[in-house]
Design an enzyme around this catalytic site. Structure first.
Site, PDB file in Angstrom:
ATOM      1  N   GLU A 107      89.801 -56.781  45.567  1.00 57.59           N
ATOM      2  CA  GLU A 107      89.391 -57.875  46.450  1.00 57.59           C
ATOM      3  C   GLU A 107      89.718 -57.547  47.910  1.00 57.59           C
ATOM      4  OE1 GLU A 107      87.945 -60.708  45.466  1.00 57.59           O
ATOM      5  OE2 GLU A 107      88.432 -61.037  43.352  1.00 57.59           O
ATOM      6  N   ASP A 126      85.903 -65.195  46.257  1.00 59.08           N
ATOM      7  CA  ASP A 126      86.359 -66.101  45.205  1.00 59.08           C
ATOM      8  C   ASP A 126      87.866 -65.972  44.982  1.00 59.08           C
ATOM      9  OD1 ASP A 126      86.702 -63.740  43.786  1.00 59.08           O
ATOM     10  OD2 ASP A 126      84.984 -64.061  42.462  1.00 59.08           O
TER      11      ASP A 126
END
Length: 233
Positions: A42, A65
């Protein structure tokens, strides 16, 4: 404004891992490692997105997210830096090298983060997730790594991005998912219960001297003036 999604994937977490940022089908990139974590994916997706667009002046809207990524980059990092890259409990910041690289990559850039729910049909988030996972699977099975075309400039900035950005807070994020790494934070002045979360606008009138001092302090701390003000509030 450039709108891009960034996501990571790790099979087994840790395990074969991938990252990806996505603007459209002709403008995306991906990569990964034989062994890594979801948080590494991420963070790297965001880092590589900022590096790929470093030559541009447009504001960047990053859809993630991961609450860990958004909170780390918009809330926790200034305190970590002041404490010598240590968390509130004194323990070392995880993924330190990535965090420091992100701190450098974000400096001087115009950007916002938007939280989106993962695996819920959000088109750009799904596209980034599919590409990150494809890299992880390729490392797992020993296949070719789908790295993508990179930044092609295919996506033109939106016209409304020409107006000056307002001091806008990042999108609200929900409670952490089970097992997700978080940082203990002191309550802020305007902290709201989850069911009361909403947007608020705060207007401040500053003299020229006050504005200059605010900008100078923000630069010294490696954040934008808006982020510094949000931290003070």
């Amino acid at each position: 404004m450039i709108i891009a999604a960034a996501d990571g994937s790790a099979l087994g977490n840790p395990g074969p891992a991938g990252w990806s940022w996505y603007v459209d089908d002709s403008c995306w990139a991906a990569g990964g490692w034989p062994h890594g974590t979801n948080n590494m994916g991420e963070l790297t997706a965001v880092l590589e997105l900022f590096r790929a667009t470093a030559h541009l002046d447009e504001e960047l809207l990053v859809q993630c997210d991961s609450q860990y990524v958004i909170n780390a980059l918009t809330k926790w990092m200034p305190n970590w830096k002041r404490k010598g890259w240590r968390k509130a409990d004194g323990s070392p910041v995880l993924n330190l090298e990535l965090m420091q690289s992100l701190d450098e990559a974000l400096r001087g850039r115009r950007y916002r983060f938007e939280w989106v729910k993962g695996h819920a049909g959000h088109p750009m988030n799904e596209a980034a997730d599919e590409r990150a996972r494809a890299v992880a699977v390729a490392f797992q099975k020993g296949g070719d790594i789908p790295t993508g075309p990179g930044w092609t400039g295919a996506c033109e900035p939106a016209v409304d991005a020409l107006v000056s950005p307002s001091p806008e807070a990042p999108a609200a994020v929900p409670e952490p998912a089970p097992g997700e790494i978080t940082e203990a934070e002191e309550p802020t002045l305007f902290a709201l219960a989850e069911d009361e979360a909403q947007w608020h606008t705060l207007t401040l009138e500053l003299s020229a001297d006050e504005h200059d001092r605010l900008v100078a302090r923000a630069r010294a701390e490696g954040v934008s003036p808006e982020e510094l003000l949000r931290g003070l509030i």
